[in-house]
Design a protein around this motif. Structure first.
Motif, short mmCIF file in Angstrom:
data_model
loop_
_atom_site.label_atom_id
_atom_site.label_comp_id
_atom_site.label_asym_id
_atom_site.label_seq_id
_atom_site.Cartn_x
_atom_site.Cartn_y
_atom_site.Cartn_z
N SER A 89 1.12 -0.80 0.22
CA SER A 89 0.20 0.26 0.19
C SER A 89 1.02 1.10 -0.13
N ASP A 104 -3.37 0.80 -3.12
CA ASP A 104 -3.15 -0.58 -2.85
C ASP A 104 -2.63 -0.59 -4.02
N GLN A 127 0.59 -4.45 2.13
CA GLN A 127 -0.40 -4.07 1.57
C GLN A 127 -1.81 -4.73 2.90
#
Length: 147
Positions: A89, A104, A127
């Protein structure tokens, strides 16, 4: 065929050697909308070669760690996941430390992830880390890491 394989292997080894040096690390503090301070151990990529390489070829990025990309001036930033196997992310952060975007990113994707605003910093993390920490657009990165 053997020559191409050998050249590719040598090229990859040279690339790995050049970028296997450790980046400096700093503990960064983010403050969310609930005024909770969250710390992350971040590698600092503040020159062109470090920013271009980023997390490429890294298979595992531990929770609680990230990479902060520092740019000399505010600008629209664009990142991609070329040669990056670990899902990430990214938060785009302005020069006052305010998070302007969070996206993301898909491993190995060549699709650009573009900031919606001119920003000075980008923070990449595993992420889902921002969501787990309840960090959202508008939250604040403390700028105490600037010399």
């Amino acid at each position: 065929m053997k020559k191409i394989f050998a050249l590719t292997l040598i090229s990859n080894l040279l690339c790995f050697t050049v970028f296997s040096k450790s980046l400096p690390k700093k503990i960064l503090t983010l403050t969310n909308s609930e005024q909770k301070s969250i710390q992350i151990n971040a590698e600092i990529a503040d020159d062109e070669k470090e920013r271009e390489h980023g997390y490429m070829f890294r298979k595992k990025i531990p929770e609680g760690t990230g990479m902060l990309f520092i740019f000399e001036q505010d600008q629209i930033l664009s990142f991609w996941m070329k040669n990056t196997p670990h899902p990430l992310s990214i938060a785009y952060i302005d020069s006052k430390g305010r998070i302007r975007n969070i996206f993301d990113m898909t491993p190995y994707s060549l699709s650009p992830i573009v900031s919606s605003y001119s920003v000075r910093y980008a923070l990449e993390v595993p992420q889902g880390w921002f969501k787990k920490q309840n960090i959202q657009i508008g939250d604040q990165l403390e700028l105490d890491f600037i010399n």
